[in-house]
Design a protein around this motif. Sequence first.
Motif, short mmCIF file in Angstrom:
data_model
loop_
_atom_site.label_atom_id
_atom_site.label_comp_id
_atom_site.label_asym_id
_atom_site.label_seq_id
_atom_site.Cartn_x
_atom_site.Cartn_y
_atom_site.Cartn_z
N ARG A 28 10.09 5.51 3.23
CA ARG A 28 9.10 4.80 4.05
C ARG A 28 9.71 3.73 4.95
NH1 ARG A 28 7.61 -0.01 1.53
NH2 ARG A 28 5.71 -0.35 2.68
N THR A 72 2.88 5.02 2.97
CA THR A 72 2.58 4.55 1.62
C THR A 72 1.37 5.28 1.06
OG1 THR A 72 3.41 2.37 2.25
CG2 THR A 72 2.08 2.49 0.25
N LEU A 94 0.70 7.86 -2.00
CA LEU A 94 -0.32 7.59 -3.02
C LEU A 94 -1.15 8.82 -3.32
CD1 LEU A 94 -2.00 4.13 -2.35
CD2 LEU A 94 -0.67 4.84 -4.33
N VAL A 124 -12.43 14.37 -9.95
CA VAL A 124 -11.99 12.99 -10.05
C VAL A 124 -10.83 12.77 -9.07
CG1 VAL A 124 -11.12 11.25 -11.63
CG2 VAL A 124 -12.66 13.00 -12.48
N LEU A 180 -10.82 10.61 -4.92
CA LEU A 180 -9.90 9.57 -4.49
C LEU A 180 -8.98 10.06 -3.37
CD1 LEU A 180 -9.16 6.71 -5.24
CD2 LEU A 180 -7.67 7.60 -7.02
N PHE A 228 -10.73 8.21 -13.74
CA PHE A 228 -10.84 7.79 -12.33
C PHE A 228 -10.48 6.31 -12.21
CE2 PHE A 228 -13.54 6.25 -8.75
CZ PHE A 228 -12.96 6.99 -7.74
N LEU A 258 -8.57 4.52 -14.15
CA LEU A 258 -7.12 4.40 -14.32
C LEU A 258 -6.38 4.76 -13.03
CD1 LEU A 258 -4.37 4.35 -15.77
CD2 LEU A 258 -4.94 6.51 -16.84
N ALA A 259 -6.79 5.89 -12.41
CA ALA A 259 -6.11 6.34 -11.19
C ALA A 259 -6.31 5.34 -10.05
CB ALA A 259 -6.62 7.73 -10.79
N VAL A 260 -7.53 4.82 -9.90
CA VAL A 260 -7.80 3.87 -8.81
C VAL A 260 -6.98 2.60 -9.00
CG1 VAL A 260 -9.55 2.38 -7.76
CG2 VAL A 260 -10.11 4.74 -8.32
N ALA A 291 -3.24 3.30 -8.41
CA ALA A 291 -2.95 3.55 -7.00
C ALA A 291 -3.02 2.25 -6.20
CB ALA A 291 -3.94 4.57 -6.44
N ILE A 297 0.16 0.16 -6.83
CA ILE A 297 1.35 0.65 -6.12
C ILE A 297 1.24 0.32 -4.64
CG2 ILE A 297 2.65 2.72 -5.52
CD1 ILE A 297 1.69 3.88 -8.25
N PHE A 298 0.04 0.52 -4.08
CA PHE A 298 -0.17 0.20 -2.67
C PHE A 298 0.17 -1.27 -2.41
CE2 PHE A 298 -2.86 -1.54 0.68
CZ PHE A 298 -2.53 -0.71 1.73
N LEU A 302 3.95 -2.05 -2.85
CA LEU A 302 4.79 -1.48 -1.78
C LEU A 302 4.56 -2.20 -0.46
CD1 LEU A 302 4.59 2.39 -2.35
CD2 LEU A 302 6.58 0.93 -2.71
N MET A 303 3.37 -2.72 -0.26
CA MET A 303 3.03 -3.32 1.04
C MET A 303 3.24 -4.83 1.06
SD MET A 303 2.18 -0.80 2.99
CE MET A 303 1.36 -1.56 4.39
N GLU A 342 4.95 -6.65 3.88
CA GLU A 342 4.37 -6.57 5.22
C GLU A 342 3.51 -7.80 5.53
OE1 GLU A 342 5.35 -3.75 6.91
OE2 GLU A 342 6.40 -3.18 5.07
N PHE A 345 -5.81 -8.27 0.41
CA PHE A 345 -4.67 -7.79 1.20
C PHE A 345 -4.98 -7.88 2.70
CE2 PHE A 345 -2.58 -4.20 3.39
CZ PHE A 345 -1.26 -4.59 3.23
N MET A 346 -6.17 -7.44 3.10
CA MET A 346 -6.54 -7.50 4.52
C MET A 346 -6.57 -8.93 5.04
SD MET A 346 -9.47 -4.64 4.92
CE MET A 346 -9.99 -5.37 6.46
N ARG A 352 -4.26 -10.34 8.09
CA ARG A 352 -4.81 -11.02 9.28
C ARG A 352 -4.27 -12.44 9.42
NH1 ARG A 352 -11.01 -9.33 10.41
NH2 ARG A 352 -10.70 -7.10 10.18
N GLU A 372 -0.73 -12.24 10.69
CA GLU A 372 -0.71 -11.97 12.14
C GLU A 372 -1.08 -13.24 12.92
OE1 GLU A 372 -2.11 -7.28 11.89
OE2 GLU A 372 -3.51 -8.84 12.54
#
Lengths: 260, 260
Positions: free
Chosen positions: A37, A49, A53, A94, A98, B21, B23-25, B28, B31-32, B35-36, B39, B239-240, B244, B247
């Motif tokens: 990345r 990214t 995911l 599921v 996502l 679901f 757990l996955a959300v 994810a 990690i997002f 990793l970000m 930035e 995060f958003m 902002r 920036e």
Amino acid sequence: MLDMGTLSVGQYNFVGNAFSFGLAVMAATTIFLWLMRNEVAPAYRMAITITGLVTAVAAYHYLQIMMSWNAAVDISSGAVVSTGEPFNQAYRYVDWLLTVPLLLVELILVMKLTQSETWRKSLTLGGAAALMIILGYPGEVAESLGPRFIFWILSMIPFLYILYQLVIGLKDSISKQPENVQQLIKVAIYLVVASWAFYPIVYLFPAIGLTGGAAVTAVEVGYTVADIVAKAVFGLLIFMIAVRKSEHETGKASTAAKKS
Amino acid sequence: MLDMGTLSVGQYNFVGNAFSFGLAVMAATTIFLWLMRNEVAPAYRMAITITGLVTAVAAYHYLQIMMSWNAAVDISSGAVVSTGEPFNQAYRYVDWLLTVPLLLVELILVMKLTQSETWRKSLTLGGAAALMIILGYPGEVAESLGPRFIFWILSMIPFLYILYQLVIGLKDSISKQPENVQQLIKVAIYLVVASWAFYPIVYLFPAIGLTGGAAVTAVEVGYTVADIVAKAVFGLLIFMIAVRKSEHETGKASTAAKKS
């Protein structure tokens, strides 16, 4: 609920191997995307990214699906015997709830539209995708065929809206992309359309009487192939688009620097 | 203790899928965010790191909750049969004790108040949040309804204090934020208020006689949705805001550089 007892040992193992293949492809794609990345320009790192995911979430669900597949069956003296624990087909839903909205977000992010357009398209396309999956679920788990048809029709409404938006709605935005990526973006969209078309067809299999071991094998292997195309192959295309756009923009920047 | 035998197979699987679901959300989102995190400007990296910690801790607890859910039940000839091992609802409290104070700290950190204000608000809001969870626990595990009511009332005191502080106490600090993030911060606060309101209501379900399979399904799926909103969606808003503000400040910095 699937009647696992109708599967031959060969069919059962073939599907299990397909799930393991799906897990390996998704995990490998994830690692590739996340390791690479930083090779794209900062503007595209969020797209890459998220692309990683999507395959990571899919890898997790293939692990769950594979474990559920193993737990549903014992192989005893050369025959497949159901353990009584049902194979959980809903893991796919599921996963899709996502990953399918995020797939569309990847595509929108890599196009680098204006901030307001990015928001608007992410919300409408992502929302339509989530709605499509939610409407499919009650039909998938229903015991009778009536609800399966009804929810198929309901789910097709957001599905067709998404296809329309991808094929027609994005035309303007595509024409504003650098020339050497326009073709790649079109390929990515065709890939989505072609691989997604598989799902509503398979959904109707039980409704048209396709059951038994061969049908289960076709459905599960088919879903796995469609998932690999829609997530891993599509994700690698998104990566290639990001690389070309990064080169294009760095090229412009260095030309501008030379001119000044 | 839940009577798992009142659940239908469909309800049992639906709740299990909701946990997976969740757990996955959470994973994810973690990690997002991690990793970000580079930035955003360095001043906001601690906020983003902690935001990812909250979803990471939640992912761990959803794994525990999911395993406890699976261990509590066997599915035998199409019916849900309790294994005798109780479903451990207390994992939610263990999770909240750690994540709820941190959620408030994320919000305070991303606002970048003065150092002394950051400390003061983190300690009072974080402390009140921890107290709220600790006071809720004895009522949740109590066998009779009397303690459930008493600890509900005790727990509501810090809860209302937090809501007051978020909606009224932060007004001044919000008005000092850059204009293009004020709205986002308000949305984040409304999200907290709206999703948190779900918990004390659900807490009273057993007290008002809502039991059985449908109530268990509604409670567990409802908690999961509320957790996803309060942690993952809220985290993405944080995060958003950080993006902002980064920036905004880089913009100011380069304007200042041009001027000098």
